[in-house]
Design a protein around this motif. Structure first.
Motif, PDB file in Angstrom:
ATOM      1  N   GLY A  57       0.803  -1.226   0.000  1.00  0.00           N
ATOM      2  CA  GLY A  57       0.000   0.000   0.000  1.00  0.00           C
ATOM      3  C   GLY A  57       0.831   1.268   0.000  1.00  0.00           C
ATOM      4  O   GLY A  57       0.372   2.321  -0.445  1.00  0.00           O
ATOM      5  N   ARG A  58       2.073   1.167   0.497  1.00  0.00           N
ATOM      6  CA  ARG A  58       2.946   2.350   0.479  1.00  0.00           C
ATOM      7  C   ARG A  58       3.278   2.765  -0.957  1.00  0.00           C
ATOM      8  O   ARG A  58       3.583   3.913  -1.227  1.00  0.00           O
ATOM      9  CB  ARG A  58       4.243   2.059   1.250  1.00  0.00           C
ATOM     10  N   LEU A 100      -3.635   0.125  -6.140  1.00  0.00           N
ATOM     11  CA  LEU A 100      -4.546  -0.835  -6.775  1.00  0.00           C
ATOM     12  C   LEU A 100      -3.924  -2.232  -6.911  1.00  0.00           C
ATOM     13  O   LEU A 100      -3.888  -2.799  -8.000  1.00  0.00           O
ATOM     14  CB  LEU A 100      -4.929  -0.330  -8.176  1.00  0.00           C
ATOM     15  N   PRO A 101      -3.461  -2.823  -5.806  1.00  0.00           N
ATOM     16  CA  PRO A 101      -2.716  -4.080  -5.939  1.00  0.00           C
ATOM     17  C   PRO A 101      -3.539  -5.259  -6.457  1.00  0.00           C
ATOM     18  O   PRO A 101      -3.003  -6.108  -7.171  1.00  0.00           O
ATOM     19  CB  PRO A 101      -2.207  -4.351  -4.522  1.00  0.00           C
ATOM     20  N   ALA A 102      -4.824  -5.300  -6.145  1.00  0.00           N
ATOM     21  CA  ALA A 102      -5.628  -6.434  -6.622  1.00  0.00           C
ATOM     22  C   ALA A 102      -5.732  -6.400  -8.144  1.00  0.00           C
ATOM     23  O   ALA A 102      -5.896  -7.422  -8.802  1.00  0.00           O
ATOM     24  CB  ALA A 102      -7.023  -6.404  -5.994  1.00  0.00           C
ATOM     25  N   ILE A 103      -5.638  -5.198  -8.688  1.00  0.00           N
ATOM     26  CA  ILE A 103      -5.704  -5.044 -10.142  1.00  0.00           C
ATOM     27  C   ILE A 103      -4.352  -5.371 -10.771  1.00  0.00           C
ATOM     28  O   ILE A 103      -4.258  -6.163 -11.706  1.00  0.00           O
ATOM     29  CB  ILE A 103      -6.175  -3.611 -10.496  1.00  0.00           C
ATOM     30  N   LEU A 133       1.342 -13.538  -5.815  1.00  0.00           N
ATOM     31  CA  LEU A 133       1.448 -13.230  -4.382  1.00  0.00           C
ATOM     32  C   LEU A 133       0.828 -11.862  -4.093  1.00  0.00           C
ATOM     33  O   LEU A 133       0.118 -11.685  -3.098  1.00  0.00           O
ATOM     34  CB  LEU A 133       2.915 -13.249  -3.933  1.00  0.00           C
ATOM     35  N   GLU A 134       1.083 -10.898  -4.969  1.00  0.00           N
ATOM     36  CA  GLU A 134       0.504  -9.568  -4.792  1.00  0.00           C
ATOM     37  C   GLU A 134      -1.020  -9.664  -4.822  1.00  0.00           C
ATOM     38  O   GLU A 134      -1.718  -9.091  -3.982  1.00  0.00           O
ATOM     39  CB  GLU A 134       0.990  -8.621  -5.893  1.00  0.00           C
ATOM     40  N   ARG A 135      -1.516 -10.420  -5.798  1.00  0.00           N
ATOM     41  CA  ARG A 135      -2.951 -10.600  -5.921  1.00  0.00           C
ATOM     42  C   ARG A 135      -3.532 -11.243  -4.655  1.00  0.00           C
ATOM     43  O   ARG A 135      -4.577 -10.816  -4.151  1.00  0.00           O
ATOM     44  CB  ARG A 135      -3.240 -11.490  -7.136  1.00  0.00           C
ATOM     45  N   PHE A 136      -2.829 -12.248  -4.121  1.00  0.00           N
ATOM     46  CA  PHE A 136      -3.333 -12.920  -2.923  1.00  0.00           C
ATOM     47  C   PHE A 136      -3.449 -11.935  -1.763  1.00  0.00           C
ATOM     48  O   PHE A 136      -4.463 -11.861  -1.075  1.00  0.00           O
ATOM     49  CB  PHE A 136      -2.421 -14.100  -2.530  1.00  0.00           C
ATOM     50  N   VAL A 137      -2.393 -11.144  -1.564  1.00  0.00           N
ATOM     51  CA  VAL A 137      -2.372 -10.187  -0.452  1.00  0.00           C
ATOM     52  C   VAL A 137      -3.497  -9.152  -0.619  1.00  0.00           C
ATOM     53  O   VAL A 137      -4.228  -8.842   0.326  1.00  0.00           O
ATOM     54  CB  VAL A 137      -0.999  -9.472  -0.391  1.00  0.00           C
ATOM     55  N   ALA A 138      -3.661  -8.667  -1.836  1.00  0.00           N
ATOM     56  CA  ALA A 138      -4.675  -7.635  -2.093  1.00  0.00           C
ATOM     57  C   ALA A 138      -6.086  -8.203  -1.918  1.00  0.00           C
ATOM     58  O   ALA A 138      -6.957  -7.553  -1.338  1.00  0.00           O
ATOM     59  CB  ALA A 138      -4.494  -7.081  -3.500  1.00  0.00           C
ATOM     60  N   ASP A 139      -6.304  -9.422  -2.416  1.00  0.00           N
ATOM     61  CA  ASP A 139      -7.631 -10.038  -2.265  1.00  0.00           C
ATOM     62  C   ASP A 139      -7.948 -10.281  -0.790  1.00  0.00           C
ATOM     63  O   ASP A 139      -9.075 -10.110  -0.345  1.00  0.00           O
ATOM     64  CB  ASP A 139      -7.695 -11.365  -3.035  1.00  0.00           C
ATOM     65  N   TYR A 140      -6.914 -10.681  -0.032  1.00  0.00           N
ATOM     66  CA  TYR A 140      -7.082 -10.913   1.407  1.00  0.00           C
ATOM     67  C   TYR A 140      -7.539  -9.610   2.073  1.00  0.00           C
ATOM     68  O   TYR A 140      -8.454  -9.583   2.885  1.00  0.00           O
ATOM     69  CB  TYR A 140      -5.747 -11.396   1.990  1.00  0.00           C
ATOM     70  N   ALA A 141      -6.913  -8.502   1.672  1.00  0.00           N
ATOM     71  CA  ALA A 141      -7.267  -7.200   2.249  1.00  0.00           C
ATOM     72  C   ALA A 141      -8.695  -6.807   1.879  1.00  0.00           C
ATOM     73  O   ALA A 141      -9.431  -6.242   2.695  1.00  0.00           O
ATOM     74  CB  ALA A 141      -6.287  -6.132   1.772  1.00  0.00           C
ATOM     75  N   LEU A 142      -9.113  -7.122   0.635  1.00  0.00           N
ATOM     76  CA  LEU A 142     -10.483  -6.799   0.219  1.00  0.00           C
ATOM     77  C   LEU A 142     -11.480  -7.640   1.012  1.00  0.00           C
ATOM     78  O   LEU A 142     -12.481  -7.137   1.513  1.00  0.00           O
ATOM     79  CB  LEU A 142     -10.678  -7.062  -1.280  1.00  0.00           C
ATOM     80  N   GLU A 143     -11.178  -8.933   1.149  1.00  0.00           N
ATOM     81  CA  GLU A 143     -12.088  -9.836   1.864  1.00  0.00           C
ATOM     82  C   GLU A 143     -12.177  -9.486   3.344  1.00  0.00           C
ATOM     83  O   GLU A 143     -13.225  -9.620   3.963  1.00  0.00           O
ATOM     84  CB  GLU A 143     -11.605 -11.284   1.724  1.00  0.00           C
ATOM     85  N   PRO A 157      -7.007   1.244   3.875  1.00  0.00           N
ATOM     86  CA  PRO A 157      -5.748   1.949   3.674  1.00  0.00           C
ATOM     87  C   PRO A 157      -5.651   3.111   4.663  1.00  0.00           C
ATOM     88  O   PRO A 157      -6.671   3.575   5.184  1.00  0.00           O
ATOM     89  CB  PRO A 157      -5.870   2.471   2.241  1.00  0.00           C
ATOM     90  N   VAL A 158      -4.441   3.552   4.945  1.00  0.00           N
ATOM     91  CA  VAL A 158      -4.262   4.625   5.922  1.00  0.00           C
ATOM     92  C   VAL A 158      -4.286   5.973   5.200  1.00  0.00           C
ATOM     93  O   VAL A 158      -3.472   6.226   4.311  1.00  0.00           O
ATOM     94  CB  VAL A 158      -2.917   4.449   6.663  1.00  0.00           C
ATOM     95  N   GLY A 159      -5.227   6.835   5.583  1.00  0.00           N
ATOM     96  CA  GLY A 159      -5.371   8.133   4.936  1.00  0.00           C
ATOM     97  C   GLY A 159      -4.707   9.245   5.719  1.00  0.00           C
ATOM     98  O   GLY A 159      -3.998   9.002   6.695  1.00  0.00           O
ATOM     99  N   ALA A 160      -4.936  10.489   5.262  1.00  0.00           N
ATOM    100  CA  ALA A 160      -4.357  11.649   5.938  1.00  0.00           C
ATOM    101  C   ALA A 160      -5.178  11.996   7.181  1.00  0.00           C
ATOM    102  O   ALA A 160      -6.369  11.716   7.240  1.00  0.00           O
ATOM    103  CB  ALA A 160      -4.333  12.833   4.984  1.00  0.00           C
ATOM    104  N   ASP A 161      -4.539  12.596   8.184  1.00  0.00           N
ATOM    105  CA  ASP A 161      -5.240  12.994   9.409  1.00  0.00           C
ATOM    106  C   ASP A 161      -6.136  14.190   9.152  1.00  0.00           C
ATOM    107  O   ASP A 161      -7.240  14.282   9.674  1.00  0.00           O
ATOM    108  CB  ASP A 161      -4.231  13.349  10.510  1.00  0.00           C
ATOM    109  N   SER A 162      -5.650  15.139   8.349  1.00  0.00           N
ATOM    110  CA  SER A 162      -6.451  16.332   8.072  1.00  0.00           C
ATOM    111  C   SER A 162      -6.155  16.837   6.659  1.00  0.00           C
ATOM    112  O   SER A 162      -5.123  16.510   6.085  1.00  0.00           O
ATOM    113  CB  SER A 162      -6.124  17.424   9.090  1.00  0.00           C
TER     114      SER A 162
END
Lengths: 295, 462
Positions: free
Chosen positions: B79-80, B84-87, B116-126, B131-136
């Motif tokens: 994510g850093r 769009l890792p699942a894509i 492997l990238e697809r697996f990690v991304a699908d795991y995150a979707l499931e 994802p970590v956004g901005a504070d302000s």
């Protein structure tokens, strides 16, 4: 969502709607069109812009029921919404960019057929607002099918209604009217013909003979309307043009109408099936043996 | 234990079964398979794979997390660098990027980085890992034109930095080529694309559909009237190219863009949707890229016999190796070293056949590939009712023709700096196919990242 603020029946199977779409209303010009999509599963349907109110943020469209999607659209009421309403698409009419003074010296003739009166109206109105009176011929099958008459009269120079069956105005085709006006001594510098392809074809054959430059507005099959798919391509002279980004208006004397008409038939069977499914619902699958609907 | 020379095989739908449905072909790894494959990674210090990645994902680090079963951590590492890792795990040409550089690949098969990238991304979707956004918000408004891979990446990166980002999309759905171009069986729309876009929305990005920049409004108006301080143009490729041969306007000749848009975006393959598609009984697809493979495999699934007609040989096919392999398995016939001469039309304007000519390879041309040359007198007819032209696109002039001071090159592509996306117009940045001409999803994402960096630098200094 794009709310319908007014819905009105103009004639049999012809409806007018005012739709709230501020971005389109703020930018559209005569000659341009929109693409509307009724709901999630609907088609993207290109429709001409009939009028617009920049202040109110509304765009007026005219819909004629021809296939399954437009028939569904005809059932929409005031207060309903379109899921999607995109535009304005295509290029504005050429005269919008012309010098007003030289435009004032030109004698312009509009020829509208059927719902073609809808896209002709904003052009004639724009000209009137800029101090130019254009002559307008509007043709319809019969008196009841003539639309936007009061509106058109209010903005045109001479107004000539024609009906095929002679129930109103001049009896006969719009081409006969053009010929008559020229015979009477009217000299036109440009003709703008908008209507069914077959009408535009015959107007162009005539104006070529009469040596009147003619602009037509093409309405081929489209999908995205932004130049991406190429479904709307036309042979214009030696070139292939995309109606959605290069048009929709072209030099009518260069357009290959026979090819364009064949192309517009491409999905006829598919459309026919969709229509039958809509009209007859589950009962359609009785099996005519021809359309494949019972497979 | 995994075989160190070979990838852990990935499960796929049987060719015969999948040739008749639109479900995803590749089923992906499960946790056990992924952890097993991860053990093959050598965790190189000076990792070549990272250099091969257009967005420079820290590949060894995420694979080490997978090896330990820390999938959430692995997702954060990816994510850093990628929005769009699942894509990407599904559509990147890994063989010429990360996997092409993998040290394991010298002696055996490279590590299956894409899967492997697809697996990690699908795991995150499931598991709905956010994802970590901005504070302000930092108070700067940025407009992004186009919601395809470059636009989404640019918008996501800027939102993470606290920018107030609005994405304008011309079509009625978000995703650009990810929804209109790439078919469901390669990239599921609801399960993957919509969810990845949702994650970008969760970062605070706003979306407005049905806005055609250049028509509904212009870049100048966005900046002068709507208060956007910077604009990123990620409007994609444009007008489909045709060959200019006789019969090309016949009924039954489509651009791949039209055919795929009808099937993918308008879902014509699904009876419940209103948009029609002419499936064709015998289809010739002209071209050899990914788009040609997608069109061919779509036609196949709609019930047609399908020929790929390509003027060079198999070695020059520009499509991903996996796509060619899948197309063959499913029964697509390849007419290689063959080029159409004319399309034969009956009196109703429908196609009756296509006349092709055999080709041979001559001297290399400007692209470095050997130039195909016609073999005189080798013409023959292929009986087809549908021809799909997958020859690439030329840029859409809608934006360049309506934006003052935006420079384009000889090929009508927008001129932009590769490192930061800066165009000839102040505050306006661009990337993706609008700049490069038709390329890949991941290159567009790389350009989106560069554009975000350029906009951040520009607005920070302002």
């Amino acid at each position: 969502m794009y709310k319908i603020l007014k819905a009105e029946k103009l004639a049999d199977k012809i409806f007018l709607m005012d739709v709230h779409a501020p971005r389109v209303a703020g930018h559209c010009q005569p000659g341009q069109f929109v693409i509307v999509k009724m709901d999630e599963k609907g088609e993207r349907i290109p429709l001409t812009i009939c009028d617009y109110d920049r202040g109110a943020g509304t765009v007026t469209i005219v819909v004629q029921e021809v296939g399954a999607s437009t028939t569904k659209m005809g059932s929409l009421k005031e207060g309903d919404s379109f899921r999607d309403f995109t535009g304005p698409l295509g290029c504005p009419s050429e005269f919008v960019h012309e010098d007003i003074d030289s435009l004032k010296k030109k004698k312009m003739l509009f020829v509208a057929g059927g719902v073609g009166a809808a896209p002709v109206y904003p052009q004639v109105k724009w000209l009137r607002e800029h101090g130019i009176n254009a002559d307008v011929i509007v043709g319809a099958k019969t008196k009841d099918m003539l639309i936007l008459e009061d509106e058109m009269k209010a903005v045109s120079g001479n107004y000539y209604p024609c009906t095929d069956d002679g129930t109103y105005g001049h009896a006969g085709m719009v081409t006969a009217m053009v010929e008559e006006l020229v015979k009477e001594g009217n000299q036109y510098d440009v003709c703008i013909a908008i209507g069914p392809m077959i009408m535009m074809k015959f107007v162009c054959l005539l104006t070529k003979k009469l040596e009147i430059p003619t602009i037509v507005s093409m309405n081929p099959i489209m999908v995205d309307g932004t130049g991406m798919c190429g479904a709307c391509r036309l042979q214009v002279g030696e070139e292939i043009k995309f109606a959605c980004v290069d048009g929709p208006e072209f030099d009518g004397h260069l357009v290959d109408f026979d090819q364009a008409m064949k192309r517009s038939q491409m999905y006829k069977t598919e459309e026919g099936r969709a229509m039958l499914r809509l009209q007859e619902g589950g009962t359609h699958h009785g099996g005519c043996g021809h359309c494949g609907g019972d497979e | 234990m995994a075989d160190m020379l070979k990838k852990v095989p990935v499960r796929e739908q049987e060719p015969k079964v999948r040739a008749a449905n639109f479900d995803e072909v590749c089923l992906g790894y499960n946790l056990e398979e992924a952890m097993d494959e991860a053990t093959r990674c050598l965790n190189c210090k000076n990792a070549k794979c990272v250099q091969g990645c257009p967005v420079a994902i820290d590949i060894p680090s995420f694979i080490q997390e997978v090896k330990e079963g820390n999938i959430e951590e692995a997702y954060k590492v990816i994510g850093r660098s990628s929005a769009l890792p699942a894509i990407c795990g599904r559509v990147c040409p890994q063989e010429s990027q990360c996997e092409g550089r993998c040290i394991r690949g010298i002696k055996g098969e490279p590590v299956s980085i894409g899967k492997l990238e697809r697996f990690v991304a699908d795991y995150a979707l499931e598991h709905d890992i956010k994802p970590v956004g901005a504070d302000s918000l930092n108070g700067h408004k940025v407009a992004v034109i186009g919601s395809g891979p470059s636009g989404l990446t640019c918008a996501g990166d800027l939102a993470k930095k606290g920018y107030d980002v609005t994405v304008f999309e011309a079509l009625h759905e978000l995703g650009g080529v990810l929804v209109y171009g790439i078919p469901e069986f390669r990239l599921p729309k609801e399960k993957v694309v919509a969810k990845e876009i949702e994650k970008v929305r969760e970062l605070g990005v706003k979306f407005e559909t049905n806005v055609v920049i250049g028509k509904s409004t212009t870049i100048d108006q966005l900046m002068e009237e709507e208060g956007f301080e910077a604009v990123f143009i990620g409007s994609g490729a444009g007008l489909p190219m045709f060959m200019g041969i006789p019969g090309e306007n016949a009924n039954g000749v489509f651009s791949a863009n039209e055919y795929l848009t009808r099937s993918n975006l308008m879902k014509a393959f699904d009876e419940d949707y209103d948009t029609p598609i002419i499936a064709g009984k015998k289809v010739a697809v002209v071209g050899g890229g990914n788009v040609a493979m997608d069109a061919a495999r779509t036609a196949l699934r709609l019930g047609a016999d399908v020929h790929i007609v390509y003027r060079r040989s198999e070695a020059e096919l520009p499509a991903r190796v996996e796509e060619v392999h899948h197309a063959k398995e499913e029964g697509v016939i390849f007419n290689l070293l063959t080029n159409p001469k004319k399309i034969n039309v009956d009196e109703d304007g429908n196609i009756s056949s296509v006349t092709v000519i055999k080709m041979e390879l001559g001297e290399p041309d400007a692209s470095g590939r050997r130039r195909p040359v016609e073999i005189p007198g080798s013409e023959y007819d292929i009986e087809v009712d549908t021809v799909i032209m997958a020859l690439g696109t030329s840029p859409n002039p809608l934006i360049s023709s309506t934006t003052k001071g935006l420079e384009t090159n000889r090929r009508k592509c927008i001129v932009a700096d590769e490192d930061n996306g800066q165009t000839s117009k102040k505050g306006v940045f661009a990337g993706g196919d609008a700049v490069t001409g038709a390329a890949t999803v991941i290159l567009a994402m790389g350009a989106g990242k560069a554009g975000a960096k350029g906009i951040d630098e520009y607005l920070s200094e302002k």
